[in-house]
Design a protein around this motif. Structure first.
Motif, PDB file in Angstrom:
ATOM      1  N   LEU A   1       0.863  -1.294  -0.129  1.00 47.07           N
ATOM      2  CA  LEU A   1       0.027  -0.100   0.109  1.00 47.07           C
ATOM      3  C   LEU A   1       0.957   1.218   0.031  1.00 47.07           C
ATOM      4  N   VAL A   2       0.777   2.042  -0.906  1.00 43.30           N
ATOM      5  CA  VAL A   2       1.542   3.361  -0.960  1.00 43.30           C
ATOM      6  C   VAL A   2       0.428   4.515  -1.032  1.00 43.30           C
ATOM      7  N   LEU A   3       0.622   5.331  -0.335  1.00 43.56           N
ATOM      8  CA  LEU A   3      -0.024   6.523  -0.278  1.00 43.56           C
ATOM      9  C   LEU A   3       0.697   7.783  -0.563  1.00 43.56           C
ATOM     10  N   ASP A   4       0.216   8.704  -1.499  1.00 41.22           N
ATOM     11  CA  ASP A   4       0.781   9.761  -1.957  1.00 41.22           C
ATOM     12  C   ASP A   4      -0.047  10.967  -1.536  1.00 41.22           C
ATOM     13  N   LYS A   5       0.053  11.931  -0.802  1.00 41.35           N
ATOM     14  CA  LYS A   5      -0.730  13.046  -0.433  1.00 41.35           C
ATOM     15  C   LYS A   5      -0.905  13.932  -1.293  1.00 41.35           C
ATOM     16  N   HIS A   6      -2.035  14.418  -1.443  1.00 39.65           N
ATOM     17  CA  HIS A   6      -2.255  15.329  -2.669  1.00 39.65           C
ATOM     18  C   HIS A   6      -3.421  16.445  -2.061  1.00 39.65           C
ATOM     19  N   TYR A   7      -3.088  17.216  -0.985  1.00 34.98           N
ATOM     20  CA  TYR A   7      -3.871  17.971  -0.348  1.00 34.98           C
ATOM     21  C   TYR A   7      -4.078  19.217  -1.249  1.00 34.98           C
ATOM     22  N   CYS A   8      -5.205  19.635  -1.713  1.00 36.91           N
ATOM     23  CA  CYS A   8      -5.536  20.754  -2.252  1.00 36.91           C
ATOM     24  C   CYS A   8      -6.041  21.878  -1.589  1.00 36.91           C
TER      25      CYS A   8
ATOM     26  N   THR B   1       2.340  -6.412   3.633  1.00 33.49           N
ATOM     27  CA  THR B   1       3.610  -6.283   4.305  1.00 33.49           C
ATOM     28  C   THR B   1       4.517  -5.062   3.890  1.00 33.49           C
ATOM     29  N   THR B   2       4.274  -4.028   3.262  1.00 36.11           N
ATOM     30  CA  THR B   2       4.682  -2.924   2.825  1.00 36.11           C
ATOM     31  C   THR B   2       3.804  -1.816   2.960  1.00 36.11           C
ATOM     32  N   PHE B   3       4.047  -0.800   3.502  1.00 32.51           N
ATOM     33  CA  PHE B   3       3.340   0.417   3.523  1.00 32.51           C
ATOM     34  C   PHE B   3       4.294   1.615   3.402  1.00 32.51           C
ATOM     35  N   ASP B   4       4.030   2.388   2.616  1.00 33.68           N
ATOM     36  CA  ASP B   4       4.689   3.694   2.285  1.00 33.68           C
ATOM     37  C   ASP B   4       3.598   4.961   2.266  1.00 33.68           C
ATOM     38  N   PHE B   5       4.008   5.983   3.089  1.00 34.70           N
ATOM     39  CA  PHE B   5       3.398   7.398   3.162  1.00 34.70           C
ATOM     40  C   PHE B   5       4.122   8.391   2.767  1.00 34.70           C
ATOM     41  N   ASN B   6       3.949   8.973   1.505  1.00 31.57           N
ATOM     42  CA  ASN B   6       4.595  10.266   1.117  1.00 31.57           C
ATOM     43  C   ASN B   6       3.874  11.515   1.311  1.00 31.57           C
ATOM     44  N   GLY B   7       4.634  12.298   2.129  1.00 34.56           N
ATOM     45  CA  GLY B   7       4.016  13.584   2.313  1.00 34.56           C
ATOM     46  C   GLY B   7       3.190  13.781   3.705  1.00 34.56           C
ATOM     47  N   TYR B   8       3.546  12.897   4.428  1.00 35.96           N
ATOM     48  CA  TYR B   8       3.312  12.865   6.066  1.00 35.96           C
ATOM     49  C   TYR B   8       3.312  14.133   6.659  1.00 35.96           C
ATOM     50  N   GLU B   9       2.297  14.729   7.324  1.00 30.71           N
ATOM     51  CA  GLU B   9       2.629  16.033   7.938  1.00 30.71           C
ATOM     52  C   GLU B   9       1.999  16.003   9.332  1.00 30.71           C
ATOM     53  N   GLU B  10       1.749  14.859  10.078  1.00 26.97           N
ATOM     54  CA  GLU B  10       1.334  14.678  11.454  1.00 26.97           C
ATOM     55  C   GLU B  10      -0.001  15.340  11.802  1.00 26.97           C
ATOM     56  N   LEU B  11      -0.782  15.376  10.649  1.00 31.37           N
ATOM     57  CA  LEU B  11      -2.153  15.732  10.673  1.00 31.37           C
ATOM     58  C   LEU B  11      -2.907  14.722  11.795  1.00 31.37           C
ATOM     59  N   GLY B  12      -4.023  15.209  12.388  1.00 35.66           N
ATOM     60  CA  GLY B  12      -4.582  14.290  13.397  1.00 35.66           C
ATOM     61  C   GLY B  12      -4.956  12.851  12.574  1.00 35.66           C
ATOM     62  N   HIS B  13      -5.729  12.968  11.541  1.00 38.52           N
ATOM     63  CA  HIS B  13      -6.360  11.820  10.651  1.00 38.52           C
ATOM     64  C   HIS B  13      -4.922  11.039  10.221  1.00 38.52           C
ATOM     65  N   GLU B  14      -4.066  11.725   9.965  1.00 38.16           N
ATOM     66  CA  GLU B  14      -2.862  10.766   9.189  1.00 38.16           C
ATOM     67  C   GLU B  14      -2.229   9.799  10.395  1.00 38.16           C
TER      68      GLU B  14
END
Length: 449
Positions: free
Chosen positions: A352-359, A381-394
């Protein structure tokens, strides 16, 4: 002394032949080597020796770009005609012409007709010179044509009756059509097509195509890009009948897309929606989930549902993504529920790969499922989170992954240089993990703002 001199001459001769060893190769092999060069580069090799002087004329390929020869004393137009006059290969495996200089349409017709007379197999035309060229009708009756790529200022006006039985690859990129059904009729005349690319720009005030029909029983690869730079969203209907499709790409504005047959053989799908965030669409969610459900046979899925806030919540269930192994998801604050719906129906997901795209900011975000509900693959087995900002829901989502993923091996969090990776790692390391072998890393990604 004479013996030494003879020995020395012998070594010089051997050295000469070593240096000119390519010239000892047969014409067929040398022509194959030259086929990897553009025609302009291949012509230059004619100065190497008399052996090479006419070799380029035998290469079954012409690849000509007028921009590569600008600034010379002779015009690109004259050079191209000279190349065509000297070229003697009876069959052209490939004819590629990229043209940006102004010229009369009669030249365009002559060049294309010459390629057709040489029984061309792949015809690739890129024209961007401020005028429109009508594709000669000889193209539509070429029985040897296996690949056809048209790009730019080319207009397609179909003859009343034609068929391209050998065509396997068709790429239509930002060209013009004389009628609303030209595109659909062209597809219908290519019964054995396996690879189709369509890039179409909707322009307000033009006679845009509003109905696209793709009925191709042998198509394996389909790429569609619907572009618009207008404030008004394009309204179109796209009908797709491709029962053995293996790879599907869609980029553009979402309207009425219908799959007429289940995509049972789908391996890879990329579905990226370009949406105008300020546009209110009551049925947007229904359109989106209908497409996502149709992609449920894919093993690899890239999905960006757009940044339009869905009004109401569509459901992917009961469509199960039993084959899905890898999911790349571009997440915004308004589409977390789409991700949540996908995770519920993807029991074999491994990556699972997440790319954050907040507009923009809004209230729709991740909500952890109620206790006792199982919605995460036991094979992750694998999780990537690109663009993590420590927001509550993240933070809540990462906590959920750590708690529920029983086979997780690696979790990689990428943050911008504005964050301290040590601080982020320390905070995330405090959360309980179900998998005792999980390795958690935090990296700085300078491409993130």
């Amino acid at each position: 002394m004479a013996h030494l001199s003879a020995q020395s001459n012998s070594k010089c001769t051997e050295h000469f032949w070593d240096k000119d060893r390519p010239s000892n190769l047969p014409d067929s092999l040398l022509c194959h080597i030259l086929s990897f060069l553009s025609t302009d580069e291949a012509v230059v090799t004619s100065i190497l020796s008399s052996r090479w002087k006419t070799l380029w004329t035998l290469v079954p390929k012409i690849d000509f770009q007028d921009t590569s020869i600008r600034g010379r004393s002779v015009s690109p137009l004259r050079i191209l005609y000279s190349v065509l006059a000297q070229h003697t290969a009876p069959i052209l495996s490939n004819f590629t012409l990229s043209w940006r200089s102004p010229c009369d349409s009669s030249h365009f017709d002559n060049w294309v007709d010459t390629a057709i007379l040489r029984k061309v197999q792949t015809l690739d035309l890129h024209f961007e010179c401020g005028q429109l060229f009508e594709l000669p009708h000889t193209v539509f009756h070429c029985k040897t044509l296996v690949g056809l790529e048209l790009y730019g200022e080319i207009e397609v006006d179909l003859p009343p009756s034609f068929q391209l039985p050998s065509l396997k690859i068709l790429r239509l990129c930002e060209i013009c059509y004389t009628s609303n059904d030209s595109f659909s009729s062209l597809c219908a005349a290519c019964p054995n097509l396996e690879d189709l690319t369509v890039i179409y720009e909707f322009i307000v005030g033009n006679d845009n195509i509003v109905s696209f029909k793709i009925s191709l029983p042998f198509l394996k690869r389909l790429r569609i890009e619907f572009i618009s730079f207008e404030t008004e969203l394009p309204d179109y209907k796209l009908e797709i009948y491709t029962p053995i499709l293996e790879r599907f790409r869609f980029l553009g504005y979402l309207s009425n897309v219908v799959f007429l047959e289940k995509l049972a053989h789908l391996i890879e799908a990329h579905f990226v929606v370009c949406g105008l965030g300020h546009v209110f669409e009551m049925c947007y969610s229904d359109k989106l989930f209908k497409i996502v459900r149709a992609l449920n046979s894919s093993k690899f899925l890239e999905l960006f549902p757009g940044d339009v806030e869905c009004i109401g919540f569509g459901y992917i269930y009961p469509s199960m993504f039993q084959n899905l192994v890898r999911l790349n998801f571009k997440v915004t604050q308004s589409n977390w529920h789409v991700l949540q719906s996908l995770l519920v129906v993807a029991p074999t997901l491994e990556v699972l790969v997440l790319d954050k795209h907040y507009c923009r900011k809004n209230q729709l975000c991740w909500m952890e499922p109620p206790d006792g509900s199982r919605c995460l693959s036991s094979r992750l087995t694998t999780f990537d989170f690109n663009g993590y900002e420590e927001l509550g829901h993240e933070v809540e989502f990462i906590k959920y992954i750590l708690k529920e993923a029983i086979a997780l091996n690696t979790i990689t969090i990428k943050v911008s240089a504005l964050h301290s990776k040590e601080s982020v790692l320390k905070k995330l390391s405090m959360f309980p993990r179900h998998s005792t072998t999980c390795l958690l890393t935090v990296e700085i990604d300078n491409s993130l703002e």
